[in-house]
Design a protein around this motif. Sequence first.
Motif, short mmCIF file in Angstrom:
data_model
loop_
_atom_site.label_atom_id
_atom_site.label_comp_id
_atom_site.label_asym_id
_atom_site.label_seq_id
_atom_site.Cartn_x
_atom_site.Cartn_y
_atom_site.Cartn_z
N VAL B 154 -88.78 -17.86 27.69
CA VAL B 154 -89.35 -16.52 27.72
C VAL B 154 -90.86 -16.65 27.56
O VAL B 154 -91.33 -17.43 26.74
CB VAL B 154 -88.80 -15.66 26.58
N ALA B 155 -91.61 -15.92 28.37
CA ALA B 155 -93.07 -16.01 28.29
C ALA B 155 -93.64 -14.66 27.90
O ALA B 155 -93.20 -13.61 28.35
CB ALA B 155 -93.64 -16.43 29.63
N ARG B 156 -94.60 -14.72 27.01
CA ARG B 156 -95.30 -13.50 26.58
C ARG B 156 -96.77 -13.72 26.85
O ARG B 156 -97.38 -14.62 26.29
CB ARG B 156 -95.05 -13.27 25.09
N ARG B 157 -97.33 -12.91 27.72
CA ARG B 157 -98.73 -13.14 28.08
C ARG B 157 -99.64 -12.72 26.94
O ARG B 157 -99.50 -11.62 26.39
CB ARG B 157 -99.08 -12.35 29.34
N LEU B 158 -100.56 -13.59 26.61
CA LEU B 158 -101.47 -13.30 25.50
C LEU B 158 -102.88 -13.01 25.97
O LEU B 158 -103.67 -12.44 25.22
CB LEU B 158 -101.50 -14.47 24.51
N GLY B 159 -103.22 -13.46 27.16
CA GLY B 159 -104.59 -13.20 27.58
C GLY B 159 -104.95 -14.03 28.80
O GLY B 159 -104.08 -14.56 29.48
N THR B 160 -106.22 -14.11 29.03
CA THR B 160 -106.74 -14.76 30.24
C THR B 160 -107.88 -15.67 29.85
O THR B 160 -108.71 -15.32 29.01
CB THR B 160 -107.24 -13.69 31.22
N VAL B 161 -107.88 -16.83 30.43
CA VAL B 161 -108.95 -17.78 30.15
C VAL B 161 -109.88 -17.87 31.36
O VAL B 161 -109.46 -18.26 32.44
CB VAL B 161 -108.34 -19.17 29.84
N GLN B 162 -111.11 -17.48 31.15
CA GLN B 162 -112.09 -17.61 32.23
C GLN B 162 -112.56 -19.05 32.32
O GLN B 162 -112.53 -19.78 31.33
CB GLN B 162 -113.32 -16.71 31.96
N ARG B 163 -112.95 -19.44 33.51
CA ARG B 163 -113.46 -20.79 33.69
C ARG B 163 -114.82 -20.74 34.38
O ARG B 163 -115.10 -19.84 35.17
CB ARG B 163 -112.47 -21.61 34.51
N GLY B 235 -121.77 -35.14 35.10
CA GLY B 235 -121.48 -34.45 36.35
C GLY B 235 -121.16 -32.98 36.14
O GLY B 235 -121.49 -32.39 35.11
N ILE B 236 -120.51 -32.44 37.15
CA ILE B 236 -120.16 -31.03 37.18
C ILE B 236 -118.69 -30.90 36.81
O ILE B 236 -117.86 -31.70 37.26
CB ILE B 236 -120.39 -30.43 38.58
N ALA B 237 -118.39 -29.87 36.02
CA ALA B 237 -116.99 -29.67 35.67
C ALA B 237 -116.66 -28.19 35.61
O ALA B 237 -117.55 -27.35 35.47
CB ALA B 237 -116.69 -30.32 34.32
N ILE B 238 -115.41 -27.92 35.76
CA ILE B 238 -114.92 -26.57 35.49
C ILE B 238 -114.44 -26.57 34.04
O ILE B 238 -113.49 -27.28 33.70
CB ILE B 238 -113.76 -26.18 36.42
N ALA B 263 -110.55 -18.91 39.74
CA ALA B 263 -109.40 -18.16 39.24
C ALA B 263 -109.25 -18.37 37.74
O ALA B 263 -109.28 -19.51 37.26
CB ALA B 263 -108.12 -18.59 39.97
N ALA B 264 -109.14 -17.27 37.04
CA ALA B 264 -108.90 -17.38 35.60
C ALA B 264 -107.48 -17.91 35.39
O ALA B 264 -106.61 -17.76 36.24
CB ALA B 264 -109.08 -16.03 34.93
#
Lengths: 298, 298
Positions: B154-163, B235-238, B263-264
């Motif tokens: 079961v999954a309960r969404r807690l939020g969104t992580v921006q990158r 270097g460059i990273a996300i 995409a978050a």
Amino acid sequence: MDRIDCLRAFVRCLEGGSFSVAASELGIGQPAVSKRIALLESEFGTQLFFRTTRKLRPTPEGHRIYDLARQILASFDQARVNIEENSLRPSGTLRVSVPSSFGRRYLMPVIAEYVRAYPGVRLDLRFSERFVNLVEEGVELALRIGKLESSTLVARRLGTVQRYLVATPGYLGGRAIPRTPEDLDAHQCIVYSRLSSASEWIFESEHGRHVASINGPLLVDDADAMQEAVMQHLGIAILPEWCAVAGLRSGQFKNLLPDFSIAALPLHAVYPETHWMSLRARSFLDLLIKRSGQFSTP
Amino acid sequence: MDRIDCLRAFVRCLEGGSFSVAASELGIGQPAVSKRIALLESEFGTQLFFRTTRKLRPTPEGHRIYDLARQILASFDQARVNIEENSLRPSGTLRVSVPSSFGRRYLMPVIAEYVRAYPGVRLDLRFSERFVNLVEEGVELALRIGKLESSTLVARRLGTVQRYLVATPGYLGGRAIPRTPEDLDAHQCIVYSRLSSASEWIFESEHGRHVASINGPLLVDDADAMQEAVMQHLGIAILPEWCAVAGLRSGQFKNLLPDFSIAALPLHAVYPETHWMSLRARSFLDLLIKRSGQFSTP
DNA sequence: CCCGATCATTCCCAACAGGAATAAATCATA
DNA sequence: TATGATTTATTCCTGTTGGGAATGATCGGG
């Protein structure tokens, strides 16, 4: 659903790591195990296993319950074993009610044999002329002499007690020796008070039934005491054979009215009807039956 | 028939001295009590009570069983109480799987609050970037960042992580600052190896979707290490927001391709579906939900 | 991607627990 | 001795339930 069985299933699952394994160990199907665990979980209101189809891991609550379940099952199995091992060999306290004088005279050899044969049993002999209430006194087996009052008890006949009308020459000296039951009217009769026929003695002869009404001055509820009274020349009494035989043989007692017979009394073992007679009582009864030939003096 | 209930009935009968009394105490009918005692007697193969309609007296076996029954019932009730009192207040060990760097950065305040609020619980935090097998590891709750693989959890969404796509001026110095995703081809890209999109980065802009294929020399499976690598000008990273924000604010990091969005990632709490979620897990989840606003830096 | 293993669920049937009514027994009292 | 009150055992009936077979779902390995 039997919660003992549920706990047993739970323990097997935890130890075996699988419902199916536990099921086959318990000799039941896998769905049954599933249901038992589910029932325990609802019983306790908590999950007992983290589980998928492949893994089975007890929760913290499962661990706690496991210890207690082991304890409970151990107690239960101990109870079963405790009882079962004691039902292989007679054990416990066997309380037996025995007519006093009969018991002292005839039963002691049997008692001795029983005690030697079954050392696990504590024998609690209650000598009494009364017909005690078996259940109330916790008596599993009683010997009774005489006609049985109707009851729910089971009766097993063990033998017959002859009775003799006796008196001493010392008492009879100077008195007219009775020739018929009617002659007893003029005698001192010692009465055993426990029999229903306390006020009259009944004789049988080839001419039929004779009833002698008794008006003796002495009522006694103990056969040995009655014998003693006869020996003291106090009068005529009906004595059971174990009280009379020795005196008759030695000539101390005279057997009166030899042509009139006195009804013999039946000897019974009685016990409450039960689905589960204890082994100690059963073996005592068996021994009584085996030795019942000793309950009279030929 | 539940043998626990049978034992309970037996104990009440012995203590109350009557089947009827025990029946009313237990809230069942008298025939039920009769049957339960009879069942116990057949279970143990022995009589437990000498009984008539008026008297009730335990047999020697009854006495023995009584003690054991008390023990069993005590254990059982203790089990129930033990569990029940612990289900009023969360208790036991709660194992939670947490993405390492996210957890260290955002979760500690919630952890602290939880530990203070529920002193009965032992919290076993498992920091890991892996998606662990919850059941196998005994993990009741896991936090996961990114698209969820299909599962029975079961999954309960807690939020969104921006990158954010970031690099240091130190790295960029002397290089051409990328203007489009395609420009990344000429750069050292530091790749987070756990995401499915390890070999390509996907951007969205008003002109649509851009896929940049990545050939960086460094693959890392830990966000903090990745951040460290960026700070080392590798270097460059996300970077997820909790790794990027501080650097961006301080000017240590430059936010690249600001017109292209990455995409978050969703943040979920996942847990096995169960009829009986433990209170400790439930309250942890509730706290997570309540504090889910803290899982991003505005 | 299929296969074997495992657990959950469903469905069905036989067994059983529980209660009401009744019988039987015991004891007290008239 | 008879009657009544109380208590346990038994019987009968009904609703519930435990158990298994079959099925479905999931997991892990080849």
